[in-house]
Design a protein around this motif. Sequence first.
Motif, PDB file in Angstrom:
ATOM      1  N   VAL A  63     -10.574 -85.161 128.692  1.00 39.09           N
ATOM      2  CA  VAL A  63     -10.895 -83.866 129.259  1.00 39.09           C
ATOM      3  C   VAL A  63      -9.788 -83.347 130.173  1.00 39.09           C
ATOM      4  CG1 VAL A  63     -12.509 -82.600 130.728  1.00 39.09           C
ATOM      5  CG2 VAL A  63     -13.383 -84.244 129.060  1.00 39.09           C
ATOM      6  N   GLY A  64      -9.260 -84.205 131.038  1.00 35.89           N
ATOM      7  CA  GLY A  64      -8.280 -83.747 132.018  1.00 35.89           C
ATOM      8  C   GLY A  64      -6.991 -83.235 131.407  1.00 35.89           C
ATOM      9  N   SER A  65      -6.496 -83.905 130.379  1.00 39.22           N
ATOM     10  CA  SER A  65      -5.202 -83.549 129.795  1.00 39.22           C
ATOM     11  C   SER A  65      -5.322 -82.751 128.507  1.00 39.22           C
ATOM     12  CB  SER A  65      -4.410 -84.822 129.503  1.00 39.22           C
ATOM     13  OG  SER A  65      -5.073 -85.593 128.505  1.00 39.22           O
ATOM     14  N   GLY A  66      -6.460 -82.880 127.836  1.00 38.42           N
ATOM     15  CA  GLY A  66      -6.602 -82.262 126.516  1.00 38.42           C
ATOM     16  C   GLY A  66      -5.944 -83.077 125.414  1.00 38.42           C
ATOM     17  N   ASN A  67      -5.423 -84.252 125.749  1.00 33.43           N
ATOM     18  CA  ASN A  67      -4.828 -85.103 124.714  1.00 33.43           C
ATOM     19  C   ASN A  67      -5.895 -85.546 123.729  1.00 33.43           C
ATOM     20  OD1 ASN A  67      -2.241 -84.974 125.773  1.00 33.43           O
ATOM     21  ND2 ASN A  67      -2.500 -86.804 127.011  1.00 33.43           N
ATOM     22  N   THR A  68      -5.505 -85.610 122.467  1.00 34.75           N
ATOM     23  CA  THR A  68      -6.453 -85.941 121.413  1.00 34.75           C
ATOM     24  C   THR A  68      -6.025 -87.179 120.636  1.00 34.75           C
ATOM     25  OG1 THR A  68      -5.324 -84.430 119.887  1.00 34.75           O
ATOM     26  CG2 THR A  68      -7.187 -83.546 121.149  1.00 34.75           C
ATOM     27  N   TYR A  69      -7.006 -87.873 120.086  1.00 32.09           N
ATOM     28  CA  TYR A  69      -6.760 -89.134 119.389  1.00 32.09           C
ATOM     29  C   TYR A  69      -7.657 -89.176 118.157  1.00 32.09           C
ATOM     30  CZ  TYR A  69      -5.005 -89.739 124.062  1.00 32.09           C
ATOM     31  OH  TYR A  69      -4.327 -89.530 125.235  1.00 32.09           O
ATOM     32  N   TYR A  70      -7.095 -89.710 117.057  1.00 31.33           N
ATOM     33  CA  TYR A  70      -7.800 -89.699 115.794  1.00 31.33           C
ATOM     34  C   TYR A  70      -7.679 -91.031 115.075  1.00 31.33           C
ATOM     35  CZ  TYR A  70      -7.533 -84.627 116.390  1.00 31.33           C
ATOM     36  OH  TYR A  70      -7.636 -83.350 116.882  1.00 31.33           O
ATOM     37  N   THR A  71      -8.699 -91.351 114.310  1.00 33.44           N
ATOM     38  CA  THR A  71      -8.571 -92.480 113.417  1.00 33.44           C
ATOM     39  C   THR A  71      -7.801 -92.019 112.187  1.00 33.44           C
ATOM     40  OG1 THR A  71      -9.839 -94.292 112.415  1.00 33.44           O
ATOM     41  CG2 THR A  71     -10.702 -92.085 112.101  1.00 33.44           C
ATOM     42  N   ASP A  72      -7.124 -92.952 111.527  1.00 34.88           N
ATOM     43  CA  ASP A  72      -6.207 -92.576 110.447  1.00 34.88           C
ATOM     44  C   ASP A  72      -6.883 -91.809 109.322  1.00 34.88           C
ATOM     45  OD1 ASP A  72      -4.116 -95.584 110.595  1.00 34.88           O
ATOM     46  OD2 ASP A  72      -4.127 -93.746 111.785  1.00 34.88           O
ATOM     47  N   SER A  73      -8.115 -92.138 109.014  1.00 30.97           N
ATOM     48  CA  SER A  73      -8.767 -91.537 107.849  1.00 30.97           C
ATOM     49  C   SER A  73      -9.053 -90.049 108.010  1.00 30.97           C
ATOM     50  CB  SER A  73     -10.063 -92.286 107.534  1.00 30.97           C
ATOM     51  OG  SER A  73     -10.979 -92.178 108.613  1.00 30.97           O
ATOM     52  N   VAL A  74      -8.981 -89.538 109.240  1.00 25.01           N
ATOM     53  CA  VAL A  74      -9.280 -88.115 109.447  1.00 25.01           C
ATOM     54  C   VAL A  74      -8.093 -87.332 109.990  1.00 25.01           C
ATOM     55  CG1 VAL A  74     -11.693 -88.704 109.882  1.00 25.01           C
ATOM     56  CG2 VAL A  74     -10.155 -88.292 111.819  1.00 25.01           C
ATOM     57  N   LYS A  75      -6.990 -88.019 110.258  1.00 23.42           N
ATOM     58  CA  LYS A  75      -5.808 -87.299 110.755  1.00 23.42           C
ATOM     59  C   LYS A  75      -5.399 -86.234 109.750  1.00 23.42           C
ATOM     60  CE  LYS A  75      -3.692 -90.815 113.688  1.00 23.42           C
ATOM     61  NZ  LYS A  75      -2.599 -91.815 113.819  1.00 23.42           N
ATOM     62  N   GLU A  76      -4.953 -85.108 110.235  1.00 24.20           N
ATOM     63  CA  GLU A  76      -4.526 -83.964 109.408  1.00 24.20           C
ATOM     64  C   GLU A  76      -5.705 -83.218 108.798  1.00 24.20           C
ATOM     65  OE1 GLU A  76      -1.427 -83.337 109.761  1.00 24.20           O
ATOM     66  OE2 GLU A  76      -0.934 -85.301 110.588  1.00 24.20           O
ATOM     67  N   ARG A  77      -6.917 -83.743 108.933  1.00 22.57           N
ATOM     68  CA  ARG A  77      -8.088 -83.037 108.369  1.00 22.57           C
ATOM     69  C   ARG A  77      -9.075 -82.603 109.445  1.00 22.57           C
ATOM     70  NH1 ARG A  77     -11.623 -85.321 105.163  1.00 22.57           N
ATOM     71  NH2 ARG A  77     -11.399 -87.441 105.978  1.00 22.57           N
TER      72      ARG A  77
END
Length: 130
Positions: free
Chosen positions: A53-67
């Motif tokens: 929340v503080g930075s807005g940085n986002t993280y994804y699991t590989d299977s959904v990256k780019e989607r």
Amino acid sequence: QVQLKESEGGSVQVGGSLKLSCAVSGYTYSRNCLGWFRQAPGKEREGVAAIYVGSGNTYYTDSVKERFTISQDRAKDTVYLHLNSVKPEDTGMYYCASRPGSTDGGCKKRFNRENEYRYWGQGTQVTVVS
């Protein structure tokens, strides 16, 4: 009392898009990691994406990256999950979860570990149809 409430999911065709939202109440401070998880029938729940929340940085699991894209509207205390180019394997119950007090580093390293999250929504069903 922290509460999370997901929007209604629904059915979406293969290759289509759907947006989920999760309204957060009770803890809306910056030191928070908000995650989305999903559970397919017969499978364990898996972490899909998270946002600090503080930075807005986002993280994804590989299977959904780019989607998939996770985003937030801090004025509305709401986190979103945009599902794009969906596949049949994206079908499942989707949950949002909160880790109050988390650091950004902790969110990045352990965003997909469900035992790190303290509060959970009730879940919403997403079904991908062909």
